[in-house]
Design an enzyme around this catalytic site. Sequence first.
Site, short mmCIF file in Angstrom:
data_model
loop_
_atom_site.label_atom_id
_atom_site.label_comp_id
_atom_site.label_asym_id
_atom_site.label_seq_id
_atom_site.Cartn_x
_atom_site.Cartn_y
_atom_site.Cartn_z
N ASP A 25 0.85 -1.19 0.00
CA ASP A 25 0.00 0.00 0.00
C ASP A 25 0.89 1.24 0.00
O ASP A 25 2.11 1.14 0.19
CB ASP A 25 -1.02 0.01 1.14
CG ASP A 25 -0.40 -0.18 2.52
OD1 ASP A 25 -1.19 -0.27 3.47
OD2 ASP A 25 0.83 -0.24 2.65
N TYR B 102 2.96 4.68 0.89
CA TYR B 102 3.62 5.17 2.09
C TYR B 102 2.63 5.98 2.91
O TYR B 102 1.82 6.74 2.36
CB TYR B 102 4.82 6.04 1.72
CG TYR B 102 5.93 5.31 1.01
CD1 TYR B 102 6.57 4.21 1.60
CD2 TYR B 102 6.37 5.71 -0.25
CE1 TYR B 102 7.60 3.54 0.95
CE2 TYR B 102 7.41 5.05 -0.90
CZ TYR B 102 8.02 3.97 -0.30
OH TYR B 102 9.04 3.31 -0.94
N PHE C 163 6.43 2.11 -4.25
CA PHE C 163 7.82 2.29 -3.81
C PHE C 163 8.39 3.69 -4.09
O PHE C 163 9.49 4.00 -3.67
CB PHE C 163 8.76 1.22 -4.40
CG PHE C 163 8.44 -0.17 -3.95
CD1 PHE C 163 8.77 -0.60 -2.67
CD2 PHE C 163 7.80 -1.06 -4.80
CE1 PHE C 163 8.48 -1.89 -2.25
CE2 PHE C 163 7.49 -2.35 -4.38
CZ PHE C 163 7.83 -2.76 -3.11
N HIS D 44 10.84 -9.57 0.18
CA HIS D 44 10.56 -8.14 0.05
C HIS D 44 11.83 -7.32 0.30
O HIS D 44 12.70 -7.75 1.07
CB HIS D 44 9.48 -7.75 1.06
CG HIS D 44 8.84 -6.43 0.82
ND1 HIS D 44 9.37 -5.25 1.29
CD2 HIS D 44 7.72 -6.10 0.13
CE1 HIS D 44 8.60 -4.25 0.92
NE2 HIS D 44 7.60 -4.73 0.21
#
Length: 222
Positions: A67, A69, A80, A189
Amino acid sequence: MDVKIHPSWKGVLATEFNSEYFVWLAEYVRKEYSDPNVRVYPPASKILEAYNATPYDEVKVVIIGQDPYHGPGQANGLAFSVNPGIAFPPSLLNIFTEIKNETGAPIPENGDLTRWARQGVLLLNSSLTVREHQPRSHSSIGWEKLTSATIKLLSEGREGLVFMLWGSDAIKKAELIDKTKHLVLTSPHPSPLSAYRGFFGNGHFNAANTYLQSQGKQPIVW
C-alpha cells in the site's frame, strides 16, 4: 475528486469500474478524503497514478507493492516511489542498492520512479490508498479486487511481460499470471526485515532486461 487515469485503462477496466464493489469503494474513498479528521495518502489526484503514468499497451514490467507510504509527503501514487526531496524509505533504498550491485548504476538523486513508469514499468500497489500512519488501513475495502483484476487482464491480454513479485503478499498474485506467456520473478521483500533473506542478490533487474530483449523490447534504464 479529480482522479487522473490514462484513457487506455478506462476501456480495459470498464467492467471493474462499473461493478458494485467499485461503486461502493469509490464512495468510501471519497468520504475518507473529505473527512476533516482523517488524512489519506496519496493526494486524491494521484490515487490512480500507476494507471495514468503507464498506458496499458506500453506496460513491459509490473512491480507489485502493498500500500502507499503512510507518512506526510511521501506517497505519489506509484509503488515504492517518493517525490523529489523526500528521503528514501528503507525499501526504496534497498531497491536502489540492489540495482547498483547488479548493473553498476549509481543510486539516483531522488526517489521519484516516474522515470520507470514512462518506460513501461507499472508500479502498482495492491491497495491504492492508506490513512496517515496506519499501514494496511485500506487493505480490506476493495482495492485488491481491482489490482488483482489488473494483473489478470495484463496476463491474458498481453504477452512477454515481466512480473516482479517481492514478499509473500505479492507472490500470492502469481496464481493470476500465465507463466507460459510471461516471466514471473519472485523473492523476499526489499524491506529491512527481509532484504538480506534473498532480495539482495536476486538478480531481478538484469533478468528483466534480458527477458525484455529476448522479446524484442527495449530494456529498462533502471
